[in-house]
Structures are given as C-alpha cells and as structure tokens.
Design an enzyme around this catalytic site. Sequence first.
Site, PDB file in Angstrom:
ATOM      1  N   ARG A 161      -4.450  21.967 -12.303  1.00 47.00           N
ATOM      2  CA  ARG A 161      -3.460  21.066 -12.899  1.00 47.00           C
ATOM      3  C   ARG A 161      -3.747  20.785 -14.370  1.00 47.00           C
ATOM      4  NH1 ARG A 161      -0.282  15.983 -10.038  1.00 47.00           N
ATOM      5  NH2 ARG A 161       0.844  15.371 -11.896  1.00 47.00           N
TER       6      ARG A 161
ATOM      7  N   LYS B  70       2.273  11.452 -10.521  1.00 43.97           N
ATOM      8  CA  LYS B  70       1.410  10.551 -11.285  1.00 43.97           C
ATOM      9  C   LYS B  70       2.226   9.324 -11.672  1.00 43.97           C
ATOM     10  CE  LYS B  70      -1.930  13.555 -13.615  1.00 43.97           C
ATOM     11  NZ  LYS B  70      -2.410  14.007 -14.933  1.00 43.97           N
TER      12      LYS B  70
ATOM     13  N   LYS C 206       5.950  23.192 -13.088  1.00 43.55           N
ATOM     14  CA  LYS C 206       5.176  21.998 -12.741  1.00 43.55           C
ATOM     15  C   LYS C 206       4.973  21.911 -11.229  1.00 43.55           C
ATOM     16  CE  LYS C 206       3.974  17.376 -13.765  1.00 43.55           C
ATOM     17  NZ  LYS C 206       4.138  16.152 -14.506  1.00 43.55           N
TER      18      LYS C 206
ATOM     19  N   HIS D 134       5.430  11.207 -27.767  1.00 47.92           N
ATOM     20  CA  HIS D 134       4.426  11.979 -27.038  1.00 47.92           C
ATOM     21  C   HIS D 134       4.665  13.492 -27.232  1.00 47.92           C
ATOM     22  CE1 HIS D 134       1.786  13.153 -23.750  1.00 47.92           C
ATOM     23  NE2 HIS D 134       2.784  13.812 -23.184  1.00 47.92           N
TER      24      HIS D 134
ATOM     25  N   GLU E 267      -5.446  17.092  -9.692  1.00 42.59           N
ATOM     26  CA  GLU E 267      -6.034  17.562 -10.944  1.00 42.59           C
ATOM     27  C   GLU E 267      -7.525  17.835 -10.852  1.00 42.59           C
ATOM     28  OE1 GLU E 267      -4.192  16.019 -14.563  1.00 42.59           O
ATOM     29  OE2 GLU E 267      -6.194  15.811 -15.370  1.00 42.59           O
TER      30      GLU E 267
ATOM     31  N   ARG F 154       0.818  -1.236   0.000  1.00 44.89           N
ATOM     32  CA  ARG F 154       0.000   0.000   0.000  1.00 44.89           C
ATOM     33  C   ARG F 154       0.844   1.275   0.000  1.00 44.89           C
ATOM     34  NH1 ARG F 154      -2.392  -3.376   3.539  1.00 44.89           N
ATOM     35  NH2 ARG F 154      -4.320  -4.315   2.792  1.00 44.89           N
TER      36      ARG F 154
ATOM     37  N   GLU G 126       7.583  19.758 -23.879  1.00 47.64           N
ATOM     38  CA  GLU G 126       6.994  20.028 -22.554  1.00 47.64           C
ATOM     39  C   GLU G 126       7.614  21.287 -21.942  1.00 47.64           C
ATOM     40  OE1 GLU G 126       4.405  18.415 -21.489  1.00 47.64           O
ATOM     41  OE2 GLU G 126       4.450  16.506 -22.574  1.00 47.64           O
TER      42      GLU G 126
ATOM     43  N   ASN H  71      -2.022  20.159 -19.242  1.00 50.79           N
ATOM     44  CA  ASN H  71      -2.456  19.373 -20.402  1.00 50.79           C
ATOM     45  C   ASN H  71      -2.597  20.229 -21.652  1.00 50.79           C
ATOM     46  OD1 ASN H  71      -2.625  16.946 -18.964  1.00 50.79           O
ATOM     47  ND2 ASN H  71      -4.596  17.567 -18.133  1.00 50.79           N
TER      48      ASN H  71
ATOM     49  N   HIS I 217      -2.512  18.711 -25.026  1.00 57.35           N
ATOM     50  CA  HIS I 217      -2.525  17.253 -24.852  1.00 57.35           C
ATOM     51  C   HIS I 217      -3.794  16.570 -25.354  1.00 57.35           C
ATOM     52  CE1 HIS I 217       1.094  17.941 -22.630  1.00 57.35           C
ATOM     53  NE2 HIS I 217       1.177  16.689 -22.194  1.00 57.35           N
TER      54      HIS I 217
ATOM     55  N   HIS J 189      -2.999  13.565 -27.504  1.00 57.91           N
ATOM     56  CA  HIS J 189      -3.319  12.169 -27.185  1.00 57.91           C
ATOM     57  C   HIS J 189      -4.077  11.500 -28.331  1.00 57.91           C
ATOM     58  CE1 HIS J 189      -2.975  13.047 -22.611  1.00 57.91           C
ATOM     59  NE2 HIS J 189      -1.846  12.564 -23.088  1.00 57.91           N
TER      60      HIS J 189
HETATM   61  N1  LIG Z   1       3.728  10.644 -14.817  1.00 52.17           N
HETATM   62  C1  LIG Z   1       3.659  11.749 -15.528  1.00 52.17           C
HETATM   63  O1  LIG Z   1       3.257  12.819 -15.043  1.00 52.17           O
HETATM   64  C2  LIG Z   1       4.103  11.719 -16.956  1.00 52.17           C
HETATM   65  C3  LIG Z   1       4.280  12.904 -17.649  1.00 52.17           C
HETATM   66  C4  LIG Z   1       4.760  12.842 -18.953  1.00 52.17           C
HETATM   67  C5  LIG Z   1       5.048  11.631 -19.543  1.00 52.17           C
HETATM   68  N2  LIG Z   1       4.869  10.483 -18.826  1.00 52.17           N
HETATM   69  C6  LIG Z   1       5.172   9.185 -19.423  1.00 52.17           C
HETATM   70  O2  LIG Z   1       6.548   9.168 -19.773  1.00 52.17           O
HETATM   71  C7  LIG Z   1       6.744   8.310 -20.892  1.00 52.17           C
HETATM   72  C8  LIG Z   1       7.586   9.032 -21.920  1.00 52.17           C
HETATM   73  O3  LIG Z   1       8.819   9.326 -21.340  1.00 52.17           O
HETATM   74  P1  LIG Z   1      10.181   9.249 -22.181  1.00 52.17           P
HETATM   75  O4  LIG Z   1      10.042  10.102 -23.376  1.00 52.17           O
HETATM   76  O5  LIG Z   1      11.280   9.490 -21.236  1.00 52.17           O
HETATM   77  O6  LIG Z   1      10.145   7.754 -22.726  1.00 52.17           O
HETATM   78  P2  LIG Z   1      11.062   6.473 -22.472  1.00 52.17           P
HETATM   79  O7  LIG Z   1      11.160   6.146 -21.056  1.00 52.17           O
HETATM   80  O8  LIG Z   1      10.493   5.432 -23.370  1.00 52.17           O
HETATM   81  O9  LIG Z   1      12.490   6.909 -23.016  1.00 52.17           O
HETATM   82  C9  LIG Z   1      12.655   7.198 -24.389  1.00 52.17           C
HETATM   83  C10 LIG Z   1      13.848   6.421 -24.945  1.00 52.17           C
HETATM   84  O10 LIG Z   1      15.057   6.979 -24.457  1.00 52.17           O
HETATM   85  C11 LIG Z   1      15.937   5.950 -23.993  1.00 52.17           C
HETATM   86  N3  LIG Z   1      16.784   6.552 -22.960  1.00 52.17           N
HETATM   87  C12 LIG Z   1      16.484   6.811 -21.678  1.00 52.17           C
HETATM   88  N4  LIG Z   1      17.487   7.488 -21.105  1.00 52.17           N
HETATM   89  C13 LIG Z   1      18.444   7.631 -22.041  1.00 52.17           C
HETATM   90  C14 LIG Z   1      19.724   8.256 -22.050  1.00 52.17           C
HETATM   91  N5  LIG Z   1      20.191   8.907 -20.991  1.00 52.17           N
HETATM   92  N6  LIG Z   1      20.460   8.201 -23.182  1.00 52.17           N
HETATM   93  C15 LIG Z   1      19.979   7.583 -24.288  1.00 52.17           C
HETATM   94  N7  LIG Z   1      18.761   6.990 -24.356  1.00 52.17           N
HETATM   95  C16 LIG Z   1      18.011   7.026 -23.223  1.00 52.17           C
HETATM   96  C17 LIG Z   1      15.004   4.896 -23.508  1.00 52.17           C
HETATM   97  O11 LIG Z   1      15.678   3.679 -23.463  1.00 52.17           O
HETATM   98  C18 LIG Z   1      13.890   4.956 -24.541  1.00 52.17           C
HETATM   99  O12 LIG Z   1      14.228   4.179 -25.662  1.00 52.17           O
HETATM  100  C19 LIG Z   1       5.352   7.936 -21.381  1.00 52.17           C
HETATM  101  O13 LIG Z   1       5.037   6.633 -20.978  1.00 52.17           O
HETATM  102  C20 LIG Z   1       4.436   8.945 -20.704  1.00 52.17           C
HETATM  103  O14 LIG Z   1       3.133   8.420 -20.474  1.00 52.17           O
HETATM  104  C21 LIG Z   1       4.412  10.504 -17.547  1.00 52.17           C
END
Ligand SMILES: NC(=O)c1ccc[n+]([C@@H]2O[C@H](COP(=O)([O-])OP(=O)(O)OC[C@H]3O[C@@H](n4cnc5c(N)ncnc54)[C@H](O)[C@@H]3O)[C@@H](O)[C@H]2O)c1
Length: 364
Positions: free
Chosen positions: A241, A143, A227, A264, A237, A121, A185, A245, A248, A252
């Site tokens: 918050r 999140k 943020k 994204h 949210e 939990r 972003e 978006n 977005h 999306h």
């Molecule tokens: N929780 C939230 O508030 C929130 C907000 C925005 C996005 N997200 C989520 O985040 C994800 C997108 O994040 P992302 O763009 O980091 O994607 P990701 O984690 O898939 O990373 C993108 C790519 O970069 C590579 N990578 C990571 N670090 C690296 C580095 N230092 N050098 C070279 N390559 C590297 C990874 O292996 C991957 O192939 C989505 O799933 C999205 O839903 C969450």
Amino acid sequence: MNYAAGERAMAEVVVKAEREYSVRITGDWRGDLSPIINKRARVAVIVPATMTSELPSFNLSNTEVLMIPVPDGEAGKSSLVLNHIWNELARNNFTRSDLIVAVGGGTVTDLAGFAAASWLRGIDWVAVPTTLAGMVDASVGGKTGINSPFGKNLIGAFHSPISVLIDSSWLRTLGDRDFAAGLAEVIKCGFIDDEEILTMLEGKSIKEIRENSSLVNSLIERSVSTKAKVVSSDFKESELREILNYGHTFGHAIERVSDYSIRHGEAVAIGMVFVAELAHAEGLIDEELLKRHRETLASVGLPISLANVEGSGNWESLFAAMALDKKARGNSIRFVVLNKVGECSRLESVTEEQLKSAYEKVLA
Ligand SMILES: NC(=O)c1ccc[n+]([C@@H]2O[C@H](COP(=O)([O-])OP(=O)(O)OC[C@H]3O[C@@H](n4cnc5c(N)ncnc54)[C@H](O)[C@@H]3O)[C@@H](O)[C@H]2O)c1
C-alpha cells in the site's frame, strides 16, 4: 467492469478489504442511495454546512433522516466537530444497525468515516464523494480520521464504507484548482500502475479534460481500480500500500512547512517531481521518464517546482518535516520510487546530500 445498458451505474469496482464493497461510478447517486437507506431506521447525513442546500430532501416513510452540517474543509476534521457528531447520534438514539452517509470532499469522508468507525465500536457508512480527490482517493480504501493540533491525520482508524457512490456531475461546480489537485492523484495512479492513464491525459489541458465527461469517468474508474487493487492486497499498509504514497513524503513536508497553504494534490505533484529526480540521480529512471513527470503535471496546471510555495526556501525545515513523516521507519526516510512506469521499488538509507540535490532541482 462496464454495466449493461439501462442500469444506472456506468462502472463498478469491487474492493476486498476487511469487508467487500463496491465503488459505483454512477449517473444517479440519489437513486443508488435510496435502496441502501430505505432499509435503515435512522440515517445521519454528514455534509459541509456550505452544501446543505444542494442536497435533495430525503422523504422516506420508514427512515428517520438526521442532517448533521459540519464546517467545510480541514476545520471539520477536529475532535470538537467529532464530539458534536457523537452527541447528535446519541440524542437521536443511533444504534449499531443505523447508518452514516458522508456527502462532501475528502475532509468530510475522512471525518464521517471516523465517526462511523468510533460510534458503538463501528457502524456502517456510505461515501458520496463530491470532489475529484474524494472520488479517486479519500473515499476508497477505508482510511478515516481527523487532525490533531500536532499534525494532520494523526487520529484515525481503518473502517471501510459499505458502498461508495461516485457521481461525477458533482464536479461541474468544483474550481479548477481543486480539480487539478484531484488530478495529481490520478496521475500518480498512472505512474505507479496504469500507463494508459498517462496516455489518456497526454497533451490535454484541464479545460479539455473537464469538458469530456466520458474521459473524466474513465480516469476515475481507472484510478479507483488501481487503488482498489492495492488496498485489496494490503489493507493496513504493511508494504504494498506504500506505493500509493508515491510523491507523498516530500509532499507532506511541503504541506507542513507552507502551513497547509497549498492543496494536498499540488504538494504531491511537486513531491512526484522530487522523487523522480531522486530516482534519476540513482540511475533508476531515464531522462525521458523524468521529463514525462514534469510535462504531464504541468499540462494540467499543477505546480512542478517550489517557486511559489511559502516556507519552502528553508531546506532544514523541509528535511525535518520529512523525517517526521509517518512513512519514515526508525532513523531512515523511505521513498517509493519508480523503476519504470507501473513498477515501483523503495529507496532506503538515502543521504541528506542526495535529498538536498533533488530539492535543488525542484527549487525553481
Ligand atoms: N482517507 C484517505 O485515504 C485520504 C486520501 C486522500 C486525501 N484524504 C483527505 O482528503 C482531504 C482532501 O480532500 P479534498 O481535496 O476533497 O478537500 P475538501 O473536502 O476540503 O474539499 C475541497 C473544497 O471543495 C469544496 N467542494 C466539495 N465538493 C464540491 C463541489 N462538488 N463543488 C464545489 N466545491 C466543492 C469543499 O467545500 C472544499 O472547500 C484531506 O483532509 C486529506 O487528508 C484522505
């Protein structure tokens, strides 16, 4: 807030959510992590299998360190992988006072954060984001979650980390496309809250930005501050918050119809141009601000039209995807729009004709 000379952190931003925690922009994430993990009996490090070789060996006398490699990218955000993590934690007798550390992009911080939220939990976790999107967005705000076969991020929880350690030296190996996706972003934070971000980026190519590490650190700090400010006043949210978006809702929908073939951040970039067109047609923003959206995004190599986006030629499926988006309330789709840079409002009860007209302006 800048640190005094000699301290490892270059800046620190405090988030006040269900708990208070700091986001440190640091030149030494390992050094900052050590005192946190030293206090724990067991620590699980969740990291993409592709990155395990880049981690230092954590040789600690009092702490047992368990490495849990996970599949890279969205493939890791699945119930199967989460189940594997739970089993590893169980086999290693993880208790409420043990810790999870997430090292990776946004997919890993989302997954590991949710593992921490759901194990017993809720146990503590620390985020060490390694992509720009992870640094300025995913790791801050609490999140966490995984995907369902029915859609992205459908399963999750609000569960803030106890600390976020951002070391921009990770970004050296990140490809330009992922870097630009993270910048979407950053630019969003500029439009909704902090005009200085837009000024700092003005006229700069992605190469010039990447070569200037103090600029990159400032952009990260300013985006995290935006943020943190929003999340601190509306953690779950209910209203404010939503401004995070910006771009977005359409973004999306683009991701969905293209079957997630674009990043994204790329979808959000097109989404911001779409919503700027909508606001302009409503007389909320002038031609100049609309143009500023296109110029700022295009100069760092982000897409500003649907020209190369698979599946986006079909308006009906995009419209259906927007209506399904979780930001839709009841039967009307809500859009966060700008009145001016740094000032947002909501557009409700938008007709399909208005939306289609904005869509036609981002088609080519
Ligand atoms: N929780 C939230 O508030 C929130 C907000 C925005 C996005 N997200 C989520 O985040 C994800 C997108 O994040 P992302 O763009 O980091 O994607 P990701 O984690 O898939 O990373 C993108 C790519 O970069 C590579 N990578 C990571 N670090 C690296 C580095 N230092 N050098 C070279 N390559 C590297 C990874 O292996 C991957 O192939 C989505 O799933 C999205 O839903 C969450």
